[in-house]
Motif scaffolding. Structure first.
Motif, PDB file in Angstrom:
ATOM      1  N   ILE A 269      -4.041 -15.553  21.144  1.00 19.98           N
ATOM      2  CA  ILE A 269      -3.572 -16.942  21.220  1.00 19.98           C
ATOM      3  C   ILE A 269      -2.268 -17.026  22.011  1.00 19.98           C
ATOM      4  CG2 ILE A 269      -2.699 -18.891  19.874  1.00 19.98           C
ATOM      5  CD1 ILE A 269      -4.693 -18.114  17.674  1.00 19.98           C
ATOM      6  N   SER A 270      -1.372 -16.072  21.760  1.00 21.95           N
ATOM      7  CA  SER A 270      -0.091 -16.056  22.477  1.00 21.95           C
ATOM      8  C   SER A 270      -0.308 -15.911  23.982  1.00 21.95           C
ATOM      9  CB  SER A 270       0.778 -14.912  21.952  1.00 21.95           C
ATOM     10  OG  SER A 270       1.986 -14.826  22.677  1.00 21.95           O
ATOM     11  N   LEU A 271      -1.218 -15.023  24.360  1.00 19.74           N
ATOM     12  CA  LEU A 271      -1.524 -14.830  25.779  1.00 19.74           C
ATOM     13  C   LEU A 271      -2.165 -16.081  26.363  1.00 19.74           C
ATOM     14  CD1 LEU A 271      -1.599 -12.915  28.212  1.00 19.74           C
ATOM     15  CD2 LEU A 271      -3.818 -12.084  27.390  1.00 19.74           C
ATOM     16  N   GLY A 272      -3.021 -16.715  25.562  1.00 22.93           N
ATOM     17  CA  GLY A 272      -3.682 -17.931  26.022  1.00 22.93           C
ATOM     18  C   GLY A 272      -2.705 -19.060  26.291  1.00 22.93           C
ATOM     19  N   GLU A 273      -1.591 -19.058  25.622  1.00 21.88           N
ATOM     20  CA  GLU A 273      -0.571 -20.093  25.809  1.00 21.88           C
ATOM     21  C   GLU A 273       0.319 -19.819  27.014  1.00 21.88           C
ATOM     22  OE1 GLU A 273      -0.003 -23.098  23.794  1.00 21.88           O
ATOM     23  OE2 GLU A 273      -2.105 -22.495  23.624  1.00 21.88           O
ATOM     24  N   THR A 274       0.123 -18.665  27.647  1.00 16.93           N
ATOM     25  CA  THR A 274       0.916 -18.307  28.823  1.00 16.93           C
ATOM     26  C   THR A 274       0.268 -18.883  30.080  1.00 16.93           C
ATOM     27  OG1 THR A 274       1.544 -16.216  27.754  1.00 16.93           O
ATOM     28  CG2 THR A 274       1.913 -16.405  30.132  1.00 16.93           C
ATOM     29  N   MET A 275       1.020 -19.696  30.787  1.00 14.11           N
ATOM     30  CA  MET A 275       0.496 -20.319  32.009  1.00 14.11           C
ATOM     31  C   MET A 275       0.070 -19.253  33.023  1.00 14.11           C
ATOM     32  SD  MET A 275       0.671 -23.752  32.115  1.00 14.11           S
ATOM     33  CE  MET A 275       0.958 -24.179  33.835  1.00 14.11           C
ATOM     34  N   PRO A 276      -1.010 -19.504  33.773  1.00 16.53           N
ATOM     35  CA  PRO A 276      -1.427 -18.544  34.803  1.00 16.53           C
ATOM     36  C   PRO A 276      -0.381 -18.460  35.917  1.00 16.53           C
ATOM     37  CG  PRO A 276      -2.698 -20.571  34.984  1.00 16.53           C
ATOM     38  CD  PRO A 276      -1.907 -20.677  33.709  1.00 16.53           C
ATOM     39  N   PHE A 277      -0.298 -17.285  36.519  1.00 10.44           N
ATOM     40  CA  PHE A 277       0.703 -17.024  37.561  1.00 10.44           C
ATOM     41  C   PHE A 277       0.116 -17.330  38.933  1.00 10.44           C
ATOM     42  CE2 PHE A 277       3.112 -14.122  40.371  1.00 10.44           C
ATOM     43  CZ  PHE A 277       4.402 -14.552  40.075  1.00 10.44           C
ATOM     44  N   PHE A 278       0.583 -18.427  39.566  1.00 12.64           N
ATOM     45  CA  PHE A 278       0.116 -18.844  40.895  1.00 12.64           C
ATOM     46  C   PHE A 278      -1.416 -18.884  41.001  1.00 12.64           C
ATOM     47  CE2 PHE A 278       4.397 -17.156  42.020  1.00 12.64           C
ATOM     48  CZ  PHE A 278       4.934 -18.353  42.489  1.00 12.64           C
ATOM     49  N   ALA A 279      -2.073 -19.441  39.993  1.00 14.14           N
ATOM     50  CA  ALA A 279      -3.541 -19.546  39.981  1.00 14.14           C
ATOM     51  C   ALA A 279      -3.947 -20.698  39.069  1.00 14.14           C
ATOM     52  CB  ALA A 279      -4.168 -18.235  39.506  1.00 14.14           C
ATOM     53  N   PRO A 280      -5.138 -21.249  39.273  1.00 12.40           N
ATOM     54  CA  PRO A 280      -5.575 -22.378  38.448  1.00 12.40           C
ATOM     55  C   PRO A 280      -6.119 -21.976  37.080  1.00 12.40           C
ATOM     56  CG  PRO A 280      -7.255 -21.883  40.085  1.00 12.40           C
ATOM     57  CD  PRO A 280      -6.092 -20.979  40.379  1.00 12.40           C
ATOM     58  N   ARG A 281      -6.459 -20.676  36.899  1.00 14.54           N
ATOM     59  CA  ARG A 281      -7.103 -20.257  35.657  1.00 14.54           C
ATOM     60  C   ARG A 281      -6.491 -18.986  35.078  1.00 14.54           C
ATOM     61  NH1 ARG A 281     -12.111 -20.503  38.889  1.00 14.54           N
ATOM     62  NH2 ARG A 281     -13.037 -22.593  38.688  1.00 14.54           N
ATOM     63  N   ARG A 282      -6.621 -18.879  33.763  1.00 14.45           N
ATOM     64  CA  ARG A 282      -6.394 -17.612  33.072  1.00 14.45           C
ATOM     65  C   ARG A 282      -7.692 -17.300  32.331  1.00 14.45           C
ATOM     66  NH1 ARG A 282      -2.681 -14.197  31.575  1.00 14.45           N
ATOM     67  NH2 ARG A 282      -0.958 -15.465  32.399  1.00 14.45           N
TER      68      ARG A 282
END
Length: 335
Positions: free
Chosen positions: A61-74
Protein backbone atom coordinates in the motif's frame (compact mmCIF):
# COMPACT_ATOMS: atom_id res chain seq x y z
CA UNK A 1 -8.44 -14.76 -21.75
CA UNK A 2 -10.10 -13.02 -24.69
CA UNK A 3 -10.86 -10.05 -22.44
CA UNK A 4 -7.16 -9.57 -21.61
CA UNK A 5 -6.21 -9.82 -25.28
CA UNK A 6 -8.79 -7.14 -26.06
CA UNK A 7 -7.49 -4.89 -23.25
CA UNK A 8 -3.93 -5.18 -24.57
CA UNK A 9 -5.07 -4.59 -28.15
CA UNK A 10 -7.13 -1.48 -27.36
CA UNK A 11 -5.01 -0.13 -24.51
CA UNK A 12 -8.12 0.18 -22.32
CA UNK A 13 -6.78 -1.43 -19.16
CA UNK A 14 -8.44 -2.26 -15.87
CA UNK A 15 -6.55 -1.01 -12.82
CA UNK A 16 -6.79 -4.41 -11.13
CA UNK A 17 -6.29 -7.88 -12.59
CA UNK A 18 -6.31 -11.32 -11.03
CA UNK A 19 -4.82 -14.17 -13.08
CA UNK A 20 -5.53 -17.61 -11.66
CA UNK A 21 -6.24 -21.18 -12.76
CA UNK A 22 -4.51 -24.52 -13.18
CA UNK A 23 -2.72 -23.80 -16.46
CA UNK A 24 0.60 -22.29 -15.31
CA UNK A 25 1.91 -21.81 -18.83
CA UNK A 26 -0.92 -19.53 -19.95
CA UNK A 27 -1.15 -17.73 -16.63
CA UNK A 28 2.51 -16.74 -16.69
CA UNK A 29 2.54 -16.03 -20.42
CA UNK A 30 -0.29 -13.52 -20.09
CA UNK A 31 1.29 -12.06 -16.98
CA UNK A 32 4.31 -11.15 -19.08
CA UNK A 33 2.19 -9.86 -21.97
CA UNK A 34 0.17 -7.58 -19.72
CA UNK A 35 3.27 -6.28 -17.93
CA UNK A 36 4.89 -5.51 -21.28
CA UNK A 37 1.77 -3.67 -22.44
CA UNK A 38 1.51 -1.61 -19.24
CA UNK A 39 5.19 -0.83 -18.81
CA UNK A 40 7.59 0.50 -21.49
CA UNK A 41 10.45 -1.85 -22.29
CA UNK A 42 13.32 -1.41 -19.85
CA UNK A 43 11.14 0.47 -17.33
CA UNK A 44 12.07 -0.56 -13.79
CA UNK A 45 11.64 2.60 -11.71
CA UNK A 46 7.85 2.28 -11.64
CA UNK A 47 7.59 -1.52 -11.69
CA UNK A 48 7.60 -3.66 -8.52
CA UNK A 49 7.06 -7.33 -7.82
CA UNK A 50 6.15 -9.08 -4.57
CA UNK A 51 6.25 -12.86 -4.24
CA UNK A 52 5.30 -15.38 -1.59
CA UNK A 53 3.16 -15.56 1.51
CA UNK A 54 5.46 -13.26 3.46
CA UNK A 55 4.38 -10.22 1.43
CA UNK A 56 3.72 -7.21 3.66
CA UNK A 57 0.36 -5.61 2.76
CA UNK A 58 1.32 -2.27 4.30
CA UNK A 59 4.50 -2.17 2.23
CA UNK A 60 2.42 -2.78 -0.91
CA UNK A 61 0.00 0.00 0.00
CA UNK A 62 2.84 2.38 0.87
CA UNK A 63 4.48 1.75 -2.51
CA UNK A 64 1.14 2.19 -4.24
CA UNK A 65 0.82 5.65 -2.72
CA UNK A 66 4.15 6.67 -4.26
CA UNK A 67 3.68 8.70 -7.43
CA UNK A 68 5.31 7.21 -10.56
CA UNK A 69 8.63 8.76 -11.58
CA UNK A 70 8.30 10.61 -14.93
CA UNK A 71 5.66 8.11 -16.16
CA UNK A 72 1.86 7.85 -16.29
CA UNK A 73 1.66 4.50 -14.45
CA UNK A 74 3.00 2.50 -11.56
CA UNK A 75 2.60 -1.29 -11.84
CA UNK A 76 2.76 -3.69 -8.90
CA UNK A 77 2.70 -7.45 -9.52
CA UNK A 78 1.85 -9.73 -6.57
CA UNK A 79 2.42 -13.48 -7.06
CA UNK A 80 1.36 -16.43 -4.90
CA UNK A 81 0.86 -14.23 -1.85
CA UNK A 82 -1.97 -16.33 -0.43
CA UNK A 83 -4.06 -13.16 -0.01
CA UNK A 84 -6.96 -14.85 -1.79
CA UNK A 85 -6.96 -17.80 0.61
CA UNK A 86 -6.78 -15.89 3.90
CA UNK A 87 -8.10 -12.67 5.40
CA UNK A 88 -6.33 -9.41 4.57
CA UNK A 89 -8.84 -6.65 5.47
CA UNK A 90 -6.69 -3.67 4.50
CA UNK A 91 -6.27 -4.61 0.83
CA UNK A 92 -9.95 -4.88 -0.24
CA UNK A 93 -10.57 -1.47 1.30
CA UNK A 94 -7.53 -0.03 -0.49
CA UNK A 95 -8.79 -1.29 -3.85
CA UNK A 96 -11.84 0.94 -3.44
CA UNK A 97 -9.64 4.06 -3.45
CA UNK A 98 -6.73 3.26 -5.77
CA UNK A 99 -4.79 6.24 -7.14
CA UNK A 100 -5.57 6.65 -10.83
CA UNK A 101 -1.93 6.01 -11.78
CA UNK A 102 -1.71 2.65 -9.96
CA UNK A 103 -2.18 -0.76 -11.62
CA UNK A 104 -2.20 -4.04 -9.68
CA UNK A 105 -1.76 -7.52 -11.12
CA UNK A 106 -2.34 -10.49 -8.83
CA UNK A 107 -1.10 -13.88 -10.05
CA UNK A 108 -2.31 -16.74 -7.86
CA UNK A 109 -2.32 -20.51 -8.29
CA UNK A 110 -5.31 -20.95 -5.98
CA UNK A 111 -8.08 -18.63 -4.83
CA UNK A 112 -11.14 -18.86 -2.62
CA UNK A 113 -14.03 -17.25 -4.48
CA UNK A 114 -15.72 -16.50 -1.15
CA UNK A 115 -12.71 -14.40 -0.15
CA UNK A 116 -13.42 -10.68 0.36
CA UNK A 117 -10.41 -9.69 -1.76
CA UNK A 118 -11.55 -11.93 -4.63
CA UNK A 119 -14.99 -10.31 -4.59
CA UNK A 120 -13.41 -6.84 -4.56
CA UNK A 121 -11.22 -7.62 -7.59
CA UNK A 122 -14.16 -9.12 -9.45
CA UNK A 123 -16.21 -5.99 -8.75
CA UNK A 124 -13.54 -3.39 -9.49
CA UNK A 125 -11.24 -5.09 -11.97
CA UNK A 126 -10.93 -8.24 -14.05
CA UNK A 127 -10.60 -11.87 -12.95
CA UNK A 128 -9.13 -14.18 -15.60
CA UNK A 129 -9.06 -17.93 -15.00
CA UNK A 130 -6.63 -19.95 -17.10
CA UNK A 131 -8.00 -23.47 -17.03
CA UNK A 132 -6.63 -26.72 -18.44
CA UNK A 133 -7.13 -26.68 -22.20
CA UNK A 134 -9.14 -29.35 -24.02
CA UNK A 135 -7.52 -31.73 -26.49
CA UNK A 136 -8.79 -29.83 -29.56
CA UNK A 137 -7.18 -26.60 -28.37
CA UNK A 138 -3.95 -28.39 -27.47
CA UNK A 139 -3.91 -30.14 -30.85
CA UNK A 140 -4.30 -26.83 -32.71
CA UNK A 141 -1.58 -25.27 -30.57
CA UNK A 142 0.90 -28.11 -31.18
CA UNK A 143 0.10 -28.16 -34.91
CA UNK A 144 0.86 -24.44 -35.01
CA UNK A 145 4.28 -25.03 -33.44
CA UNK A 146 5.01 -27.85 -35.88
CA UNK A 147 3.83 -25.84 -38.89
CA UNK A 148 6.26 -23.03 -38.08
CA UNK A 149 9.04 -25.61 -38.32
CA UNK A 150 7.60 -27.27 -41.46
CA UNK A 151 6.80 -30.48 -39.58
CA UNK A 152 3.83 -32.82 -39.95
CA UNK A 153 2.20 -35.43 -37.71
CA UNK A 154 -0.77 -37.80 -38.08
CA UNK A 155 -3.84 -37.50 -35.84
CA UNK A 156 -3.07 -40.88 -34.27
CA UNK A 157 0.50 -39.87 -33.43
CA UNK A 158 -0.73 -36.52 -32.11
CA UNK A 159 -2.93 -38.41 -29.65
CA UNK A 160 0.07 -40.51 -28.63
CA UNK A 161 2.09 -37.34 -28.05
CA UNK A 162 -0.58 -35.80 -25.83
CA UNK A 163 -1.00 -39.08 -23.99
CA UNK A 164 2.73 -39.04 -23.21
CA UNK A 165 2.92 -35.37 -22.26
CA UNK A 166 -0.42 -34.85 -20.51
CA UNK A 167 -2.27 -31.55 -20.86
CA UNK A 168 0.25 -29.31 -19.12
CA UNK A 169 1.22 -26.80 -21.82
CA UNK A 170 4.66 -26.11 -20.36
CA UNK A 171 5.49 -29.82 -20.47
CA UNK A 172 4.06 -30.16 -23.98
CA UNK A 173 6.23 -27.29 -25.24
CA UNK A 174 9.38 -28.88 -23.76
CA UNK A 175 8.60 -32.26 -25.32
CA UNK A 176 7.80 -30.71 -28.72
CA UNK A 177 11.12 -28.84 -28.62
CA UNK A 178 12.88 -32.16 -28.01
CA UNK A 179 11.03 -33.74 -30.93
CA UNK A 180 11.95 -30.85 -33.24
CA UNK A 181 15.63 -31.29 -32.41
CA UNK A 182 15.43 -35.08 -32.77
CA UNK A 183 13.72 -34.90 -36.20
CA UNK A 184 15.68 -31.94 -37.53
CA UNK A 185 16.39 -33.53 -40.91
CA UNK A 186 12.90 -35.04 -41.41
CA UNK A 187 9.49 -33.57 -42.21
CA UNK A 188 7.20 -36.09 -40.48
CA UNK A 189 7.18 -36.85 -36.74
CA UNK A 190 6.33 -40.50 -36.10
CA UNK A 191 5.20 -42.64 -33.18
CA UNK A 192 8.72 -44.07 -33.02
CA UNK A 193 10.13 -40.54 -32.56
CA UNK A 194 7.68 -39.84 -29.74
CA UNK A 195 8.46 -43.11 -27.98
CA UNK A 196 12.19 -42.50 -28.35
CA UNK A 197 12.25 -38.91 -27.13
CA UNK A 198 9.27 -38.02 -24.97
CA UNK A 199 9.34 -38.61 -21.25
CA UNK A 200 6.58 -41.04 -20.32
CA UNK A 201 4.65 -39.99 -17.23
CA UNK A 202 3.99 -42.45 -14.43
CA UNK A 203 0.27 -42.08 -15.09
CA UNK A 204 0.83 -43.35 -18.64
CA UNK A 205 2.48 -46.50 -17.34
CA UNK A 206 -0.43 -46.90 -14.94
CA UNK A 207 -2.87 -46.62 -17.84
CA UNK A 208 -0.83 -49.20 -19.79
CA UNK A 209 -0.95 -51.44 -16.73
CA UNK A 210 -4.73 -51.09 -16.50
CA UNK A 211 -5.00 -51.86 -20.21
CA UNK A 212 -2.92 -55.00 -19.71
CA UNK A 213 -5.14 -55.96 -16.76
CA UNK A 214 -8.36 -55.49 -18.75
CA UNK A 215 -6.86 -57.52 -21.59
CA UNK A 216 -6.04 -60.25 -19.03
CA UNK A 217 -2.37 -59.94 -19.93
CA UNK A 218 -1.14 -60.67 -16.43
CA UNK A 219 2.51 -61.05 -17.39
CA UNK A 220 2.65 -57.61 -19.01
CA UNK A 221 0.70 -55.98 -16.17
CA UNK A 222 3.10 -57.34 -13.57
CA UNK A 223 6.13 -56.40 -15.66
CA UNK A 224 4.89 -52.81 -15.86
CA UNK A 225 4.45 -52.84 -12.09
CA UNK A 226 7.98 -54.10 -11.54
CA UNK A 227 9.28 -51.45 -13.99
CA UNK A 228 7.62 -48.75 -11.90
CA UNK A 229 9.15 -50.16 -8.73
CA UNK A 230 12.56 -50.19 -10.43
CA UNK A 231 12.03 -46.49 -11.20
CA UNK A 232 11.62 -45.94 -7.43
CA UNK A 233 7.89 -45.24 -7.63
CA UNK A 234 6.39 -45.81 -4.15
CA UNK A 235 3.93 -48.73 -4.15
CA UNK A 236 1.34 -46.61 -2.34
CA UNK A 237 1.47 -43.99 -5.09
CA UNK A 238 1.00 -46.75 -7.68
CA UNK A 239 -1.94 -48.04 -5.61
CA UNK A 240 -3.46 -44.55 -5.49
CA UNK A 241 -3.10 -44.07 -9.26
CA UNK A 242 -4.53 -47.51 -10.00
CA UNK A 243 -7.49 -46.78 -7.72
CA UNK A 244 -8.03 -43.43 -9.45
CA UNK A 245 -7.88 -45.10 -12.87
CA UNK A 246 -10.46 -47.74 -11.95
CA UNK A 247 -12.65 -45.03 -10.38
CA UNK A 248 -12.46 -43.16 -13.68
CA UNK A 249 -13.44 -46.32 -15.57
CA UNK A 250 -16.46 -46.63 -13.29
CA UNK A 251 -17.44 -42.99 -13.87
CA UNK A 252 -17.15 -43.41 -17.64
CA UNK A 253 -19.18 -46.62 -17.46
CA UNK A 254 -21.95 -44.93 -15.48
CA UNK A 255 -22.10 -41.85 -17.70
CA UNK A 256 -22.10 -44.02 -20.80
CA UNK A 257 -25.03 -46.02 -19.44
CA UNK A 258 -26.83 -42.70 -18.82
CA UNK A 259 -26.59 -42.05 -22.56
CA UNK A 260 -23.78 -39.48 -22.65
CA UNK A 261 -21.47 -39.57 -25.66
CA UNK A 262 -17.68 -39.47 -25.36
CA UNK A 263 -17.49 -35.71 -25.87
CA UNK A 264 -19.99 -35.08 -23.07
CA UNK A 265 -18.21 -37.58 -20.80
CA UNK A 266 -14.86 -35.86 -21.41
CA UNK A 267 -16.38 -32.47 -20.61
CA UNK A 268 -18.11 -33.68 -17.45
CA UNK A 269 -15.01 -35.44 -16.10
CA UNK A 270 -12.57 -32.76 -17.25
CA UNK A 271 -10.45 -35.15 -19.31
CA UNK A 272 -9.23 -35.15 -22.89
CA UNK A 273 -11.55 -36.57 -25.54
CA UNK A 274 -9.28 -39.41 -26.60
CA UNK A 275 -8.72 -40.30 -22.92
CA UNK A 276 -12.49 -40.63 -22.51
CA UNK A 277 -12.57 -42.85 -25.59
CA UNK A 278 -9.77 -45.06 -24.27
CA UNK A 279 -11.44 -45.33 -20.86
CA UNK A 280 -14.74 -46.20 -22.51
CA UNK A 281 -13.06 -49.02 -24.42
CA UNK A 282 -11.38 -50.38 -21.28
CA UNK A 283 -14.57 -50.10 -19.21
CA UNK A 284 -16.31 -52.52 -21.57
CA UNK A 285 -14.13 -55.29 -20.12
CA UNK A 286 -15.99 -55.04 -16.80
CA UNK A 287 -19.52 -54.92 -15.52
CA UNK A 288 -20.51 -51.88 -13.47
CA UNK A 289 -20.66 -54.14 -10.41
CA UNK A 290 -17.13 -55.42 -11.04
CA UNK A 291 -15.77 -51.86 -11.27
CA UNK A 292 -17.57 -50.93 -8.03
CA UNK A 293 -15.98 -53.96 -6.40
CA UNK A 294 -12.58 -52.96 -7.77
CA UNK A 295 -12.84 -49.47 -6.26
CA UNK A 296 -13.84 -51.05 -2.95
CA UNK A 297 -10.93 -53.51 -3.13
CA UNK A 298 -8.41 -50.73 -3.74
CA UNK A 299 -9.76 -48.78 -0.78
CA UNK A 300 -9.56 -51.87 1.42
CA UNK A 301 -6.00 -52.58 0.24
CA UNK A 302 -4.92 -49.10 1.28
CA UNK A 303 -6.49 -49.63 4.70
CA UNK A 304 -4.76 -53.02 5.06
CA UNK A 305 -1.37 -51.46 4.28
CA UNK A 306 -1.90 -48.60 6.74
CA UNK A 307 -2.91 -51.00 9.53
CA UNK A 308 -0.01 -53.36 8.83
CA UNK A 309 -2.16 -56.28 7.68
CA UNK A 310 -0.45 -56.34 4.28
CA UNK A 311 2.83 -55.16 2.78
CA UNK A 312 2.63 -52.26 0.31
CA UNK A 313 4.40 -54.05 -2.57
CA UNK A 314 2.36 -57.23 -2.14
CA UNK A 315 -0.96 -55.37 -1.87
CA UNK A 316 -0.65 -53.93 -5.38
CA UNK A 317 0.65 -57.20 -6.79
CA UNK A 318 -2.35 -59.13 -5.45
CA UNK A 319 -4.80 -56.64 -6.98
CA UNK A 320 -3.08 -56.81 -10.36
CA UNK A 321 -3.21 -60.61 -10.25
CA UNK A 322 -6.88 -60.60 -9.21
CA UNK A 323 -8.09 -58.26 -11.93
CA UNK A 324 -5.90 -59.67 -14.71
CA UNK A 325 -6.84 -63.27 -13.99
CA UNK A 326 -8.76 -65.37 -16.50
CA UNK A 327 -12.30 -64.07 -17.08
CA UNK A 328 -14.76 -65.49 -14.59
CA UNK A 329 -18.45 -64.91 -13.92
CA UNK A 330 -17.87 -62.13 -11.42
CA UNK A 331 -15.50 -60.03 -13.52
CA UNK A 332 -16.63 -61.03 -17.00
CA UNK A 333 -17.14 -58.69 -19.89
CA UNK A 334 -20.40 -56.85 -20.07
CA UNK A 335 -20.74 -53.55 -21.92
Amino acid sequence: MKSVIEDIKTGNFKQIYLFTGQEDYLRLQYRDKLCKALMPEGESMNFSRFQGKGTDIQEVISLGETMPFFAPRRLIVLEDTGFFKSACPDLPEYLERLPEYLYLLFVETEVDKRNKLYKAVKKLGRVVEFGVQDDRTLTRWVLGMLKRENKKITQQDMELLLLCTGNDMGNIEREVDKLLCYTMDREVITAEDIQAVCTTRTTNKIFDMVRAVTERNQKKALQLYYDLLALKEPPMRILFLLARQFRQLLQVKELSQEGLDQSAIASKLGIQGFVARNCSNLARSYTKEALEQAVEDFTQAEEDVKTGKLGDVLSVELLIVKYSDAIDKKFGTKS
